[in-house]
Enzyme design. Structure first.
Site, short mmCIF file in Angstrom:
data_model
loop_
_atom_site.label_atom_id
_atom_site.label_comp_id
_atom_site.label_asym_id
_atom_site.label_seq_id
_atom_site.Cartn_x
_atom_site.Cartn_y
_atom_site.Cartn_z
N CYS A 104 122.13 11.48 52.11
CA CYS A 104 121.35 11.97 50.71
C CYS A 104 120.02 12.76 51.53
O CYS A 104 118.81 11.70 51.85
CB CYS A 104 120.56 10.50 49.78
SG CYS A 104 119.35 11.39 48.87
N CYS A 157 116.17 10.72 51.17
CA CYS A 157 116.65 9.74 51.99
C CYS A 157 115.84 10.00 53.47
O CYS A 157 115.46 9.49 53.94
CB CYS A 157 117.68 8.29 51.17
SG CYS A 157 117.69 8.07 50.90
N GLY A 188 120.18 18.78 34.38
CA GLY A 188 120.26 19.80 36.06
C GLY A 188 119.92 18.98 37.02
O GLY A 188 118.93 19.21 38.26
N THR A 215 120.01 17.97 40.45
CA THR A 215 120.52 18.70 41.42
C THR A 215 120.26 18.19 43.19
O THR A 215 120.85 17.13 44.31
CB THR A 215 119.36 19.78 42.09
OG1 THR A 215 118.19 19.67 42.67
CG2 THR A 215 120.04 20.98 40.33
N HIS A 261 119.09 11.32 44.20
CA HIS A 261 118.28 10.50 44.11
C HIS A 261 117.31 10.06 43.14
O HIS A 261 116.15 11.12 42.89
CB HIS A 261 117.52 10.70 45.70
CG HIS A 261 116.25 9.61 46.53
ND1 HIS A 261 117.03 8.45 47.41
CD2 HIS A 261 115.73 8.51 46.07
CE1 HIS A 261 116.04 7.10 47.49
NE2 HIS A 261 115.13 7.53 46.94
N HIS A 278 114.27 11.04 41.73
CA HIS A 278 113.32 11.14 41.72
C HIS A 278 112.33 11.46 39.98
O HIS A 278 112.76 11.80 38.86
CB HIS A 278 112.94 12.39 42.13
CG HIS A 278 114.00 13.33 41.84
ND1 HIS A 278 115.39 13.27 42.08
CD2 HIS A 278 114.05 15.19 40.67
CE1 HIS A 278 115.84 14.71 41.14
NE2 HIS A 278 114.64 14.90 40.48
N HIS A 280 109.04 14.09 38.41
CA HIS A 280 108.65 14.91 38.58
C HIS A 280 107.13 15.00 37.58
O HIS A 280 107.41 14.48 36.61
CB HIS A 280 109.03 16.31 37.85
CG HIS A 280 110.54 16.89 38.67
ND1 HIS A 280 110.41 18.00 38.90
CD2 HIS A 280 111.55 16.58 38.15
CE1 HIS A 280 111.99 18.17 39.65
NE2 HIS A 280 112.35 17.31 38.64
P1 5GP Z 1 116.33 18.01 40.18
O1 5GP Z 1 116.66 19.53 39.72
O2 5GP Z 1 117.09 17.32 40.40
O3 5GP Z 1 115.45 17.58 38.66
O4 5GP Z 1 115.24 18.49 41.57
C1 5GP Z 1 114.93 18.07 42.53
C2 5GP Z 1 114.08 19.17 42.77
O5 5GP Z 1 113.81 18.94 44.21
C3 5GP Z 1 113.84 20.07 42.42
O6 5GP Z 1 112.29 20.77 41.78
C4 5GP Z 1 113.71 21.09 43.66
O7 5GP Z 1 112.58 21.95 43.87
C5 5GP Z 1 112.99 19.99 44.52
N1 5GP Z 1 113.79 19.34 46.09
C6 5GP Z 1 114.93 20.29 46.46
N2 5GP Z 1 115.18 20.56 47.77
C7 5GP Z 1 113.00 20.03 48.01
C8 5GP Z 1 112.85 19.87 50.01
O8 5GP Z 1 113.54 20.14 51.12
N3 5GP Z 1 111.86 19.62 50.02
C9 5GP Z 1 110.73 19.26 48.84
N4 5GP Z 1 109.64 19.42 48.72
N5 5GP Z 1 111.54 19.52 47.45
C10 5GP Z 1 112.61 19.79 47.04
ZN ZN Z 2 118.56 8.63 48.66
#
Ligand code: 5GP
Ligand code: ZN
Length: 115
Positions: A3, A6, A91, A93, A96, A98, A100
């Site tokens: 992950c 993680c 969306g 990605t 885990h 999170h 924003h």
């Molecule tokens: P999701 O699309 O799952 O809601 O948000 C995942 C977020 O994680 C995206 O906004 C993406 O830019 C961010 N992200 C993906 N990989 C990394 C990383 O290695 N480091 C950081 N700081 N953010 C990441």
């Molecule tokens: Zn995790």
């Protein structure tokens, strides 16, 4: 467990830390979509909002208090938005949980979040 977040919490992958305590880690999103774009995550692995239940959801309230504290400290007086994407249609990605935290610009609103 394979992950990404993680690994970030464990320090195996570098991140720009904004805040940390026993249960929550906050860092800058690597691809910001607003002048302020932080990710607030629980230190325990929860795969997403659909995996929350009475046994693990306390951390969500704590994450929101941390967001309020950050907003106060960083003077996000214009307001801020908190988003969590859950599942493929939304969306998500990284699997885990999170949140924003977005701020620093006037944001629109639509089913696609309109940021
Ligand atoms: P999701 O699309 O799952 O809601 O948000 C995942 C977020 O994680 C995206 O906004 C993406 O830019 C961010 N992200 C993906 N990989 C990394 C990383 O290695 N480091 C950081 N700081 N953010 C990441
Ligand atoms: Zn995790």
């Amino acid at each position: 467990m394979d992950c990404l977040f993680c690994k970030i919490i464990a320090g195996e992958i570098p991140s720009a830390k904004v805040y940390e305590d026993e249960t929550v880690y906050v860092f800058k999103d690597i691809a910001p979509i607003a002048p302020v774009h932080y990710l607030l995550i629980p230190k325990t692995h929860i795969s997403g909002a659909s995996a929350l239940d009475e046994g693990n959801a306390d951390v969500v309230a704590h994450i929101f208090t941390v967001a309020a504290k950050i907003a106060k400290e960083e003077k996000l007086d214009g307001g801020f938005r908190i988003i969590t994407n859950c599942g493929d249609d939304a969306g998500q990605t990284v699997k885990h949980l999170h949140f924003h935290l977005l701020a620093g610009k006037q944001m629109g609103w639509s089913a696609e979040s309109g940021v």
